[in-house]
Design an enzyme around this catalytic site. Sequence first.
Site, mmCIF file in Angstrom:
data_model
loop_
_atom_site.group_PDB
_atom_site.id
_atom_site.type_symbol
_atom_site.label_atom_id
_atom_site.label_comp_id
_atom_site.label_asym_id
_atom_site.label_seq_id
_atom_site.Cartn_x
_atom_site.Cartn_y
_atom_site.Cartn_z
ATOM 1 N NE ARG A 102 -3.795 -2.175 2.280
ATOM 2 C CZ ARG A 102 -4.627 -2.455 3.244
ATOM 3 N NH1 ARG A 102 -4.667 -1.698 4.320
ATOM 4 N NH2 ARG A 102 -5.421 -3.493 3.156
ATOM 5 C CB CYS A 103 4.239 1.752 -0.649
ATOM 6 S SG CYS A 103 5.616 2.884 -0.850
ATOM 7 N N GLY A 104 3.110 4.258 -2.361
ATOM 8 C CA GLY A 104 3.172 4.916 -3.655
ATOM 9 C C GLY A 104 4.169 4.248 -4.592
ATOM 10 C CG LEU A 105 8.084 4.235 -3.847
ATOM 11 C CD1 LEU A 105 9.344 4.145 -2.997
ATOM 12 C CD2 LEU A 105 8.360 4.952 -5.154
ATOM 13 C CB THR A 106 2.766 -0.680 -4.300
ATOM 14 O OG1 THR A 106 2.864 -0.453 -2.890
ATOM 15 C CG2 THR A 106 2.263 -2.090 -4.547
#
Length: 164
Positions: free
Chosen positions: A36-40
């Site tokens: 659930r990360c912007g970098l996922t």
Amino acid sequence: MSDLLQLPVTTLQGEPTTLGALTAGRTALVVNVASRCGLTPQYGALEALHEEYAGRGFTVVGVPCNQFAGQEPGTAEEIAEFCSATYGVTFPMTGKVDVNGADAHPVFRQLTEAPDAAGEAGPVQWNFEKWLVAPDGAVAARFRPNVAPDAPEVRSAVEALLPR
């Protein structure tokens, strides 16, 4: 073989093993991951890199971590389902661990001693930090989270460790 490869880890399926058994004598890109990360979306590039170089002795090893803004809250089953269904992940993954602090997993205690391209070692900055580990367990490179898995500097570092 480095003691890094002899350190115990648990697979995402709950099986005890070692980092060396997961990498099976291959060059590995060890990455702390989160769903659930912007970098996922880097999962997609990690899987592509894994598929591209697997035949030459390379693997990615994903290591879920929930230490950064609670961005990996799921169970092992939820993480496995998300990675498979959303990004088609086929590379090995470990169970969720801490990468920083007093409870940091021994693998990350060693990995964080390695400097990045700017010469900076120390704590993991965020999700999707990457370490390139040679087949003998030596840490060959460290890439901070904002460096994409398919960035030229990652690709050239990987290719330098692979047989021709």
